[in-house]
Design a protein around this motif. Structure first.
Motif, PDB file in Angstrom:
ATOM      1  N   PHE A  51      -0.395  57.036  33.433  1.00  0.00           N
ATOM      2  CA  PHE A  51       0.051  55.818  33.962  1.00  0.00           C
ATOM      3  C   PHE A  51      -1.485  55.103  33.842  1.00  0.00           C
ATOM      4  N   ALA A  52      -2.047  56.075  34.263  1.00  0.00           N
ATOM      5  CA  ALA A  52      -3.023  55.296  35.113  1.00  0.00           C
ATOM      6  C   ALA A  52      -4.816  55.869  34.011  1.00  0.00           C
ATOM      7  N   PHE A  53      -3.987  56.264  32.979  1.00  0.00           N
ATOM      8  CA  PHE A  53      -4.800  56.535  31.813  1.00  0.00           C
ATOM      9  C   PHE A  53      -5.527  55.269  31.028  1.00  0.00           C
ATOM     10  N   LEU A  54      -6.185  55.100  31.241  1.00  0.00           N
ATOM     11  CA  LEU A  54      -7.042  53.271  30.480  1.00  0.00           C
ATOM     12  C   LEU A  54      -6.233  53.081  28.974  1.00  0.00           C
ATOM     13  N   PRO A  55      -6.169  53.788  28.286  1.00  0.00           N
ATOM     14  CA  PRO A  55      -5.226  52.572  27.505  1.00  0.00           C
ATOM     15  C   PRO A  55      -3.544  52.609  27.118  1.00  0.00           C
ATOM     16  N   LEU A  56      -3.341  53.608  27.988  1.00  0.00           N
ATOM     17  CA  LEU A  56      -1.791  53.583  28.087  1.00  0.00           C
ATOM     18  C   LEU A  56      -1.776  51.750  29.712  1.00  0.00           C
ATOM     19  N   ARG A  57      -2.263  52.435  30.175  1.00  0.00           N
ATOM     20  CA  ARG A  57      -2.254  51.277  31.225  1.00  0.00           C
ATOM     21  C   ARG A  57      -2.762  49.194  30.091  1.00  0.00           C
ATOM     22  N   LEU A  58      -3.657  49.026  29.196  1.00  0.00           N
ATOM     23  CA  LEU A  58      -3.764  48.574  28.600  1.00  0.00           C
ATOM     24  C   LEU A  58      -2.383  47.689  28.093  1.00  0.00           C
ATOM     25  N   LEU A  59      -2.027  49.717  27.849  1.00  0.00           N
ATOM     26  CA  LEU A  59      -1.390  48.505  26.384  1.00  0.00           C
ATOM     27  C   LEU A  59       0.290  48.740  27.620  1.00  0.00           C
ATOM     28  N   VAL A  60       0.601  48.412  28.642  1.00  0.00           N
ATOM     29  CA  VAL A  60       1.542  47.642  29.314  1.00  0.00           C
ATOM     30  C   VAL A  60       1.212  46.708  30.004  1.00  0.00           C
ATOM     31  N   ALA A  61      -0.099  47.081  30.322  1.00  0.00           N
ATOM     32  CA  ALA A  61      -0.316  45.666  30.954  1.00  0.00           C
ATOM     33  C   ALA A  61       0.144  44.862  29.776  1.00  0.00           C
ATOM     34  N   GLY A  62      -0.474  44.714  28.241  1.00  0.00           N
ATOM     35  CA  GLY A  62      -0.056  44.081  27.181  1.00  0.00           C
ATOM     36  C   GLY A  62       1.077  43.673  26.989  1.00  0.00           C
ATOM     37  N   MET A  63       2.146  44.410  27.402  1.00  0.00           N
ATOM     38  CA  MET A  63       3.321  43.787  26.916  1.00  0.00           C
ATOM     39  C   MET A  63       3.507  43.078  28.239  1.00  0.00           C
ATOM     40  N   LYS A  64       3.655  43.888  29.511  1.00  0.00           N
ATOM     41  CA  LYS A  64       4.316  42.532  30.029  1.00  0.00           C
ATOM     42  C   LYS A  64       3.626  41.353  30.067  1.00  0.00           C
ATOM     43  N   GLU A  65       2.362  40.898  30.002  1.00  0.00           N
ATOM     44  CA  GLU A  65       1.953  39.201  29.185  1.00  0.00           C
ATOM     45  C   GLU A  65       2.642  38.938  28.671  1.00  0.00           C
ATOM     46  N   ILE A 149       3.118  20.747  18.036  1.00  0.00           N
ATOM     47  CA  ILE A 149       3.200  22.179  17.708  1.00  0.00           C
ATOM     48  C   ILE A 149       3.779  22.870  17.536  1.00  0.00           C
ATOM     49  N   ALA A 150       4.602  23.843  16.363  1.00  0.00           N
ATOM     50  CA  ALA A 150       5.465  24.676  16.816  1.00  0.00           C
ATOM     51  C   ALA A 150       6.032  25.106  17.711  1.00  0.00           C
ATOM     52  N   ARG A 151       7.081  25.712  18.290  1.00  0.00           N
ATOM     53  CA  ARG A 151       7.433  26.590  19.302  1.00  0.00           C
ATOM     54  C   ARG A 151       6.615  28.022  19.024  1.00  0.00           C
ATOM     55  N   HIS A 152       7.107  28.713  18.035  1.00  0.00           N
ATOM     56  CA  HIS A 152       6.546  29.705  17.948  1.00  0.00           C
ATOM     57  C   HIS A 152       4.951  29.957  17.347  1.00  0.00           C
ATOM     58  N   SER A 153       4.298  29.017  16.665  1.00  0.00           N
ATOM     59  CA  SER A 153       2.950  29.186  17.242  1.00  0.00           C
ATOM     60  C   SER A 153       2.149  29.174  18.557  1.00  0.00           C
ATOM     61  N   LEU A 154       3.023  27.884  19.668  1.00  0.00           N
ATOM     62  CA  LEU A 154       2.630  28.122  20.597  1.00  0.00           C
ATOM     63  C   LEU A 154       2.398  28.997  21.272  1.00  0.00           C
ATOM     64  N   THR A 159       0.355  34.181  23.942  1.00  0.00           N
ATOM     65  CA  THR A 159       0.370  35.299  24.568  1.00  0.00           C
ATOM     66  C   THR A 159      -1.135  35.931  24.155  1.00  0.00           C
ATOM     67  N   ILE A 160      -1.098  35.198  23.076  1.00  0.00           N
ATOM     68  CA  ILE A 160      -3.204  35.732  22.859  1.00  0.00           C
ATOM     69  C   ILE A 160      -4.145  35.637  23.975  1.00  0.00           C
ATOM     70  N   PHE A 161      -3.401  34.840  24.347  1.00  0.00           N
ATOM     71  CA  PHE A 161      -4.686  34.581  25.893  1.00  0.00           C
ATOM     72  C   PHE A 161      -4.367  35.212  26.689  1.00  0.00           C
ATOM     73  N   LEU A 162      -3.362  35.834  26.759  1.00  0.00           N
ATOM     74  CA  LEU A 162      -2.537  36.117  28.063  1.00  0.00           C
ATOM     75  C   LEU A 162      -2.617  36.860  27.869  1.00  0.00           C
ATOM     76  N   VAL A 163      -3.533  37.880  26.800  1.00  0.00           N
ATOM     77  CA  VAL A 163      -3.744  39.441  26.345  1.00  0.00           C
ATOM     78  C   VAL A 163      -4.700  39.471  26.429  1.00  0.00           C
ATOM     79  N   VAL A 167      -6.924  42.176  29.310  1.00  0.00           N
ATOM     80  CA  VAL A 167      -7.067  43.371  29.088  1.00  0.00           C
ATOM     81  C   VAL A 167      -8.675  43.404  29.295  1.00  0.00           C
ATOM     82  N   THR A 168      -9.719  41.661  29.030  1.00  0.00           N
ATOM     83  CA  THR A 168     -10.787  42.021  29.889  1.00  0.00           C
ATOM     84  C   THR A 168     -11.199  42.080  30.475  1.00  0.00           C
TER      85      THR A 168
END
Length: 234
Positions: A51-65, A149-154, A159-163, A167-168
């Motif tokens: 999980f220290a492998f960078l692509p896998l870390r980014l994936l796990v961090a995105g899932m957490k957000e 604004i609709a709930r799913h849109s918000l 979520t996109i902003f968080l991820v 990642v940045t």
């Protein structure tokens, strides 16, 4: 367990519910215990190295957000079922549910016997705690029909902003908050700009004092040497 289920514990305490209710979900407890064991006691640290492998870390961090967004919305809906249209309660419970691990860190330090008051999240918030508070306010306004604004849109945009921000920050290896410019502007607007005292004069005075002290010490040293030489010649 306090870090993994801190949001459930805090939200339960706020709503006068049993704080050990999360223990009823045996699957979550087993999963958290297994991950803890593999991280700290896996032979040759194989699990941690994977999980220290960078692509896998980014994936796990995105899932957490992504789960952070669901926790905030679930906390707001749960608070609304107890206190109808109570904005502050919904914001507080949504905030606690989404950032419980950070908010409960002080109690977790006391349990471990380590006290670090400089890391108090209520006095000096980290980025996850700040962005969770903003999300709790936004979703509370949307739940109360004050945000058109609709709930799913918000949920999608938040979520996109968080991820993207997470990642940045990981790619840049920076812990600086993206809200720093806005915080500085708001601080200047509402509280005024705090000017830092100039160090030029102080440093000049210190350097002059230091040079004078050095000159005095050197002069005293040379005078002592001359006196000892005079005594020897006598």
């Amino acid at each position: 367990m306090l870090c993994c289920f801190g949001g459930s514990v805090l939200s339960s305490l706020m709503l006068a519910e049993p704080p050990v209710a999360f223990l009823a979900k045996g699957t979550n407890i087993l999963l958290a215990s297994s991950i803890w064991y593999l991280v700290f006691y896996c032979p040759q640290d194989i699990f941690y190295r994977c999980f220290a492998f960078l692509p896998l870390r980014l994936l796990v961090a995105g899932m957490k957000e992504v789960t952070r967004t669901w926790k905030i919305t679930a906390g707001i809906a749960h608070a609304d079922s107890h206190f109808k249209d109570a904005w502050l309660v919904m914001v507080a419970v949504g905030w606690a549910r989404g950032a419980g691990g950070g908010l409960i860190s002080n109690f977790e330090q006391l349990v471990r016997g380590v006290w670090k008051p400089e890391t108090n999240e209520l006095l000096k918030m980290s980025y996850p705690v700040k962005v969770t508070l903003i999300g709790a306010v936004l979703f509370t306004l949307q739940h109360s029909k004050y945000l058109p604004i609709a709930r799913h849109s918000l949920m999608f945009f938040y979520t996109i902003f968080l991820v993207v921000s997470k990642v940045t920050m990981m790619l840049r290896r920076s812990s600086a908050s993206p809200f720093a410019p806005f915080e500085a502007a708001l601080g200047y607007m509402f509280f005024g700009l705090q000017k830092t005292p100039s160090k030029g004069k102080g440093e000049g005075a210190a350097s002059s004092n230091g040079s004078s002290v050095c000159d005095r010490s050197s002069e005293q040293h040379t005078d002592g040497v001359k006196k000892r030489q005079a005594k020897k010649t006598e």
